[in-house]
Enzyme design. Structure first.
Site, mmCIF file in Angstrom:
data_model
loop_
_atom_site.group_PDB
_atom_site.id
_atom_site.type_symbol
_atom_site.label_atom_id
_atom_site.label_comp_id
_atom_site.label_asym_id
_atom_site.label_seq_id
_atom_site.Cartn_x
_atom_site.Cartn_y
_atom_site.Cartn_z
ATOM 1 N N CYS A 1 77.621 -42.233 -2.766
ATOM 2 C CA CYS A 1 78.487 -41.449 -1.877
ATOM 3 C C CYS A 1 78.435 -39.992 -2.292
ATOM 4 O O CYS A 1 78.347 -39.679 -3.474
ATOM 5 C CB CYS A 1 79.927 -41.968 -1.975
ATOM 6 N N CYS B 1 84.808 -56.081 3.874
ATOM 7 C CA CYS B 1 84.769 -54.644 3.586
ATOM 8 C C CYS B 1 83.318 -54.298 3.274
ATOM 9 O O CYS B 1 82.765 -54.771 2.282
ATOM 10 C CB CYS B 1 85.679 -54.365 2.388
ATOM 11 N N CYS C 1 90.254 -51.209 -3.458
ATOM 12 C CA CYS C 1 89.893 -49.885 -2.940
ATOM 13 C C CYS C 1 89.445 -48.964 -4.051
ATOM 14 O O CYS C 1 90.128 -48.813 -5.058
ATOM 15 C CB CYS C 1 91.086 -49.212 -2.271
ATOM 16 N N CYS D 1 87.829 -42.150 -7.143
ATOM 17 C CA CYS D 1 87.071 -43.266 -6.569
ATOM 18 C C CYS D 1 85.824 -43.582 -7.381
ATOM 19 O O CYS D 1 85.069 -42.677 -7.755
ATOM 20 C CB CYS D 1 86.676 -42.912 -5.139
ATOM 21 N N CYS E 1 85.258 -37.797 -4.343
ATOM 22 C CA CYS E 1 86.705 -37.964 -4.556
ATOM 23 C C CYS E 1 86.964 -38.358 -6.009
ATOM 24 O O CYS E 1 86.323 -39.260 -6.541
ATOM 25 C CB CYS E 1 87.270 -39.019 -3.613
ATOM 26 N N GLU F 1 77.828 -53.222 -3.010
ATOM 27 C CA GLU F 1 78.874 -54.234 -3.057
ATOM 28 C C GLU F 1 79.538 -54.427 -1.692
ATOM 29 O O GLU F 1 79.678 -53.480 -0.916
ATOM 30 C CB GLU F 1 79.922 -53.839 -4.098
HETATM 31 N N1 SAH Z 1 84.616 -42.832 2.327
HETATM 32 C C1 SAH Z 1 85.590 -43.485 3.118
HETATM 33 C C2 SAH Z 1 85.648 -44.997 2.958
HETATM 34 C C3 SAH Z 1 85.597 -45.589 1.573
HETATM 35 S S1 SAH Z 1 87.036 -45.585 0.575
HETATM 36 C C4 SAH Z 1 86.952 -42.889 2.853
HETATM 37 O O1 SAH Z 1 87.059 -42.047 1.978
HETATM 38 O O2 SAH Z 1 87.884 -43.191 3.572
HETATM 39 C C5 SAH Z 1 88.208 -46.677 1.216
HETATM 40 C C6 SAH Z 1 89.621 -46.273 0.827
HETATM 41 O O3 SAH Z 1 89.905 -46.495 -0.571
HETATM 42 C C7 SAH Z 1 89.869 -44.791 1.060
HETATM 43 O O4 SAH Z 1 91.116 -44.570 1.640
HETATM 44 C C8 SAH Z 1 89.833 -44.253 -0.343
HETATM 45 O O5 SAH Z 1 90.453 -43.020 -0.421
HETATM 46 C C9 SAH Z 1 90.540 -45.354 -1.099
HETATM 47 N N2 SAH Z 1 90.359 -45.280 -2.532
HETATM 48 C C10 SAH Z 1 89.350 -44.745 -3.222
HETATM 49 N N3 SAH Z 1 89.555 -44.863 -4.548
HETATM 50 C C11 SAH Z 1 90.724 -45.484 -4.700
HETATM 51 C C12 SAH Z 1 91.468 -45.914 -5.836
HETATM 52 N N4 SAH Z 1 91.035 -45.707 -7.081
HETATM 53 N N5 SAH Z 1 92.644 -46.549 -5.615
HETATM 54 C C13 SAH Z 1 93.066 -46.779 -4.353
HETATM 55 N N6 SAH Z 1 92.423 -46.397 -3.257
HETATM 56 C C14 SAH Z 1 91.255 -45.753 -3.424
#
Ligand code: SAH
Length: 340
Positions: free
Chosen positions: A111, A104, A332, A118, A115, A91
């Site tokens: 990945c 983006c 995000c 996410c 986390c 995406e």
């Molecule tokens: N792997 C990288 C980039 C992808 S995530 C990273 O971790 O930074 C892009 C951003 O979205 C990151 O700051 C991540 O922590 C945030 N993110 C992930 N899941 C989210 C969610 N459910 N709500 C808000 N932000 C989220």
């Protein structure tokens, strides 16, 4: 398998052309057709001889993505599901801001970081994207919308610093004035905190912006949210960030997604001030977005503003990120890879 011509920087393309018995300036013309004019086929390269076009066709692919699905949010955000031509899909999101269009992009198919909040996680990691596959996300969106994208963030699927070389190469190709001509200052890399790669990036001497996904201020809380913290804890992360700032003299953006009753109370804000005091930085507060099966819910608006005000009142510049595209799961943490 044909080679993806978008994986080559201009110097490498010139070498390829020399191998094919062609003059290097031809490589420059072709580079322009690919990245600046953004054609979908070699046959459109009208100042290139038919013979050379046929040669290129035989050796290379232009890696033109198919759009499997395009969704449009009420706020104008667009989310693409691209077929990356090997049975996988990723995406990419296009956002509208006052200062221009921002894209983006994904850096990997799946990945590894795990986390807990996410959506890109919890699905099998397939592989990293090549430089050309990263760039084609920009070109495909520009073709489809007939627009010029001015800013790019590596905040889609994947951990960009876990695909370091390809991401760096993509950035340099994007920068090329003979191609897309997107300045590094308009590019942001977001990382969950791969410490050794933050040092590498600091030494790279490029002008892009670094964002750190912090999300918690104690190792206990951060490790529970982000397994990467078990490998590189907050102290090591902050040390790397300080090195980065010292080396580049650039402001770091810390991302902090606020989850109700998890990391959003005043005690967390106090800890955050302690952690970041005196650093050249900015805090981006993200109201956490709901994901399928997610246990986390968004903080209340009242809490978000309280948290922001506490940071600002105590010398840490903090803003709340506008939520774009959450109605189409384009915000995000809501992006996922798909099998075709
Ligand atoms: N792997 C990288 C980039 C992808 S995530 C990273 O971790 O930074 C892009 C951003 O979205 C990151 O700051 C991540 O922590 C945030 N993110 C992930 N899941 C989210 C969610 N459910 N709500 C808000 N932000 C989220």
């Amino acid at each position: 398998m044909k080679k993806n011509i978008k994986d080559y920087n201009l110097d490498e393309l010139k070498e390829e052309f020399i191998k094919l018995g062609e003059k290097p300036y031809r490589a420059e013309q072709v580079f322009k057709w690919i990245h600046e004019i953004n054609v979908k086929s070699f046959s459109e390269m009208t100042n290139i001889s038919l013979e050379l076009r046929e040669k290129l066709e035989k050796e290379f692919t232009l890696c033109i993505y198919n759009i499997i699905r395009k969704q449009e949010s009420k706020d104008g955000t667009k989310k693409y599901l691209f077929d990356v031509l090997d049975g996988n899909a990723i995406e990419t999101v296009l956002m509208e801001y006052k200062h221009g269009k921002s894209i983006c992009v994904s850096s990997q198919i799946g990945c590894k970081m795990g986390c807990k909040f996410c959506a890109s996680t919890g699905i099998e990691f397939v592989r990293s994207l090549t430089p050309g596959e990263i760039i084609e996300q920009v070109l495909a969106v520009q073709r489809d919308e007939n627009v010029k994208v001015s800013n790019l963030v590596f905040m889609g699927i994947g951990e960009p610093l876990d695909n370091y070389d390809n991401v760096m190469k993509a950035i340099k190709i994007l920068n090329n004035p003979k191609g897309i001509n997107m300045g590094a200052r308009h590019i942001s890399i977001s990382t969950s905190g791969l410490v050794p790669k933050i040092y590498d990036l600091a030494d790279e001497n490029i002008q892009c912006t670094l964002s750190i996904s912090l999300h918690a201020t104690t190792d206990e809380k951060r490790s529970a949210l982000m397994p990467v913290n078990n490998a590189y804890n907050i102290e090591e992360l902050m040390k790397a960030c300080k090195y980065y700032i010292e080396k580049t003299n650039k402001r770091i953006s810390f991302e902090y997604a606020l989850a109700k009753d998890n990391n959003d109370n005043l005690e967390d804000a106090k800890q955050l001030v302690k952690l970041l005091k005196g650093m050249l930085c900015h805090v981006n507060l993200i109201p956490i977005n709901k994901i399928e099966n997610g246990k986390f819910t968004k903080s209340t608006n009242e809490n978000i503003l309280k948290f922001r005000d506490y940071l600002n009142d105590n010398g840490i510049v903090a803003t709340v990120r506008r939520e774009l595209g959450s109605d189409i799961d384009a915000a995000c943490g809501q992006l996922r890879r798909k099998n075709l």
